[in-house]
Write a protein that holds these residues in place. Structure first.
Motif, PDB file in Angstrom:
ATOM      1  N   LEU A 164       0.822  -1.209   0.000  1.00  0.00           N
ATOM      2  CA  LEU A 164       0.000   0.000   0.000  1.00  0.00           C
ATOM      3  C   LEU A 164       0.860   1.264   0.000  1.00  0.00           C
ATOM      4  CD1 LEU A 164      -2.831  -1.103   2.438  1.00  0.00           C
ATOM      5  CD2 LEU A 164      -2.820  -1.172  -0.068  1.00  0.00           C
ATOM      6  N   ARG A 165       1.980   1.237   0.702  1.00  0.00           N
ATOM      7  CA  ARG A 165       2.882   2.397   0.687  1.00  0.00           C
ATOM      8  C   ARG A 165       3.348   2.673  -0.736  1.00  0.00           C
ATOM      9  NH1 ARG A 165       7.701   3.673  -0.027  1.00  0.00           N
ATOM     10  NH2 ARG A 165       8.467   1.557  -0.216  1.00  0.00           N
ATOM     11  N   ARG A 166       3.770   1.624  -1.414  1.00  0.00           N
ATOM     12  CA  ARG A 166       4.231   1.793  -2.802  1.00  0.00           C
ATOM     13  C   ARG A 166       3.088   2.235  -3.714  1.00  0.00           C
ATOM     14  NH1 ARG A 166       8.595  -2.907  -4.311  1.00  0.00           N
ATOM     15  NH2 ARG A 166       9.998  -2.575  -2.541  1.00  0.00           N
ATOM     16  N   ASN A 167       1.919   1.649  -3.505  1.00  0.00           N
ATOM     17  CA  ASN A 167       0.766   2.022  -4.323  1.00  0.00           C
ATOM     18  C   ASN A 167       0.425   3.505  -4.145  1.00  0.00           C
ATOM     19  OD1 ASN A 167      -1.609   1.233  -6.042  1.00  0.00           O
ATOM     20  ND2 ASN A 167      -2.679   1.954  -4.225  1.00  0.00           N
ATOM     21  N   ASN A 168       0.469   3.982  -2.918  1.00  0.00           N
ATOM     22  CA  ASN A 168       0.178   5.391  -2.661  1.00  0.00           C
ATOM     23  C   ASN A 168       1.225   6.297  -3.305  1.00  0.00           C
ATOM     24  OD1 ASN A 168      -2.128   4.724  -1.228  1.00  0.00           O
ATOM     25  ND2 ASN A 168      -1.075   4.718   0.735  1.00  0.00           N
ATOM     26  N   ASP A 169       2.486   5.903  -3.231  1.00  0.00           N
ATOM     27  CA  ASP A 169       3.539   6.680  -3.894  1.00  0.00           C
ATOM     28  C   ASP A 169       3.334   6.701  -5.404  1.00  0.00           C
ATOM     29  OD1 ASP A 169       4.699   7.218  -1.433  1.00  0.00           O
ATOM     30  OD2 ASP A 169       6.354   5.798  -1.681  1.00  0.00           O
ATOM     31  N   ASP A 170       2.933   5.551  -5.962  1.00  0.00           N
ATOM     32  CA  ASP A 170       2.656   5.489  -7.406  1.00  0.00           C
ATOM     33  C   ASP A 170       1.471   6.379  -7.779  1.00  0.00           C
ATOM     34  OD1 ASP A 170       4.718   3.648  -7.655  1.00  0.00           O
ATOM     35  OD2 ASP A 170       3.383   1.908  -7.842  1.00  0.00           O
ATOM     36  N   LEU A 171       0.449   6.423  -6.933  1.00  0.00           N
ATOM     37  CA  LEU A 171      -0.712   7.280  -7.174  1.00  0.00           C
ATOM     38  C   LEU A 171      -0.297   8.738  -7.244  1.00  0.00           C
ATOM     39  CD1 LEU A 171      -3.747   7.995  -7.325  1.00  0.00           C
ATOM     40  CD2 LEU A 171      -3.781   7.854  -4.812  1.00  0.00           C
ATOM     41  N   ILE A 172       0.476   9.178  -6.280  1.00  0.00           N
ATOM     42  CA  ILE A 172       0.924  10.572  -6.243  1.00  0.00           C
ATOM     43  C   ILE A 172       1.776  10.883  -7.469  1.00  0.00           C
ATOM     44  CG2 ILE A 172       2.409  12.204  -4.991  1.00  0.00           C
ATOM     45  CD1 ILE A 172       1.323  10.792  -2.391  1.00  0.00           C
ATOM     46  N   ALA A 173       2.676   9.986  -7.822  1.00  0.00           N
ATOM     47  CA  ALA A 173       3.522  10.199  -9.000  1.00  0.00           C
ATOM     48  C   ALA A 173       2.673  10.293 -10.267  1.00  0.00           C
ATOM     49  CB  ALA A 173       4.554   9.077  -9.125  1.00  0.00           C
ATOM     50  N   ALA A 174       1.646   9.455 -10.372  1.00  0.00           N
ATOM     51  CA  ALA A 174       0.776   9.478 -11.555  1.00  0.00           C
ATOM     52  C   ALA A 174       0.016  10.796 -11.660  1.00  0.00           C
ATOM     53  CB  ALA A 174      -0.197   8.299 -11.517  1.00  0.00           C
ATOM     54  N   ILE A 175      -0.480  11.284 -10.540  1.00  0.00           N
ATOM     55  CA  ILE A 175      -1.216  12.550 -10.557  1.00  0.00           C
ATOM     56  C   ILE A 175      -0.277  13.694 -10.927  1.00  0.00           C
ATOM     57  CG2 ILE A 175      -2.443  14.242  -9.127  1.00  0.00           C
ATOM     58  CD1 ILE A 175      -3.644  11.788  -7.604  1.00  0.00           C
ATOM     59  N   LEU A 176       0.880  13.748 -10.291  1.00  0.00           N
ATOM     60  CA  LEU A 176       1.826  14.831 -10.593  1.00  0.00           C
ATOM     61  C   LEU A 176       2.268  14.799 -12.054  1.00  0.00           C
ATOM     62  CD1 LEU A 176       3.973  14.820  -7.323  1.00  0.00           C
ATOM     63  CD2 LEU A 176       2.279  16.536  -8.036  1.00  0.00           C
ATOM     64  N   ALA A 177       2.452  13.613 -12.608  1.00  0.00           N
ATOM     65  CA  ALA A 177       2.870  13.489 -14.008  1.00  0.00           C
ATOM     66  C   ALA A 177       1.756  13.914 -14.967  1.00  0.00           C
ATOM     67  CB  ALA A 177       3.292  12.054 -14.307  1.00  0.00           C
ATOM     68  N   ALA A 178       0.511  13.777 -14.548  1.00  0.00           N
ATOM     69  CA  ALA A 178      -0.621  14.076 -15.426  1.00  0.00           C
ATOM     70  C   ALA A 178      -0.982  15.553 -15.483  1.00  0.00           C
ATOM     71  CB  ALA A 178      -1.847  13.282 -14.968  1.00  0.00           C
ATOM     72  N   VAL A 179      -0.562  16.314 -14.480  1.00  0.00           N
ATOM     73  CA  VAL A 179      -0.992  17.709 -14.376  1.00  0.00           C
ATOM     74  C   VAL A 179      -0.035  18.645 -15.112  1.00  0.00           C
ATOM     75  CG1 VAL A 179      -1.415  19.613 -12.757  1.00  0.00           C
ATOM     76  CG2 VAL A 179      -2.205  17.307 -12.211  1.00  0.00           C
ATOM     77  N   ASP A 180      -0.613  19.459 -15.975  1.00  0.00           N
ATOM     78  CA  ASP A 180       0.120  20.526 -16.653  1.00  0.00           C
ATOM     79  C   ASP A 180      -0.026  21.768 -15.784  1.00  0.00           C
ATOM     80  OD1 ASP A 180       1.072  22.603 -18.195  1.00  0.00           O
ATOM     81  OD2 ASP A 180      -0.282  22.241 -19.887  1.00  0.00           O
ATOM     82  N   THR A 181       1.012  22.104 -15.040  1.00  0.00           N
ATOM     83  CA  THR A 181       0.934  23.206 -14.065  1.00  0.00           C
ATOM     84  C   THR A 181       0.749  24.572 -14.721  1.00  0.00           C
ATOM     85  OG1 THR A 181       3.336  23.422 -13.987  1.00  0.00           O
ATOM     86  CG2 THR A 181       2.301  21.952 -12.358  1.00  0.00           C
TER      87      THR A 181
END
Length: 194
Positions: A61-78
């Motif tokens: 779950l720790r890794r999954n949560n880190d992957d979730l955050i990385a996916a969101i950050l990668a998807a957002v055009d700031t």
């Protein structure tokens, strides 16, 4: 290409084995025997890496949560309009959980049942997710709209609501894409100009 240390490769296989068993049987019904069967290894090897099934879940779950955050950050055009950024964030979230609904449900429902052992996981995940929202709302797209970074407490309220909606939809066998509309509306209301 860098070689993966043997222990790291074994740990990855065991985590993949747990993930496969959770998808197949759910966490409660998963045994260490199921994990090692999926991982194609032995119980001895499992206990060399983890002292219990619960510890294995916490790491997954720790890794999954880190992957979730990385996916969101990668998807957002700031640089994009803040409303577009909200949609990009929600879409990345939905895509991530849609690919692993059983793991997501384990994070929301099973991990808290582990008690004190999982409390650091939960706190760490919520701090990282909250920090991510605060950081995202401080970017150029939000600043151009005159929007201040969201307070951490407001971010936490938004995240808690989205998590609960996610759990209810997954538990009921619903389409996780149904999260998108309400999540975008709630995020727009809470993160937008006031």
């Amino acid at each position: 290409m860098t070689a993966v240390p043997a222990d790291a490769a074994v740990t990855d296989r065991l985590l993949d084995g747990l993930a496969a068993s959770v998808r197949e049987r759910g966490y409660r019904d998963t045994t260490v025997a199921d994990i090692v069967r999926h991982a194609r290894t032995s119980k001895r090897t499992f206990y060399e890496q983890f002292d219990s099934k619960d510890r294995c879940l916490i790491e997954l779950l720790r890794r999954n949560n880190d992957d979730l955050i990385a996916a969101i950050l990668a998807a957002v055009d700031t640089q994009a309009d803040w409303r577009i950024q909200i949609r990009q964030s929600v879409d990345a979230y939905v895509e991530h959980i849609g690919a692993r609904p059983a793991i997501t449900l384990s994070w929301i429902r099973e991990a808290p049942a582990l008690g004190a052992a999982a409390q650091p996981l939960h706190r760490q995940a919520m701090v990282k997710l909250t920090d991510m929202l605060v950081t995202l709302t401080a970017n150029p797209g939000f600043r151009r709209a005159g929007i201040s970074p969201v307070p951490a407490s407001t971010a936490l309220i938004l995240l808690g609501g989205i998590r609960e909606l996610t759990a209810l939809l997954v538990e009921d066998g619903g389409d996780v894409h149904e999260i998108a509309g309400p999540a975008v509306a709630a995020a727009t209301a809470l993160l937008g100009p006031h």
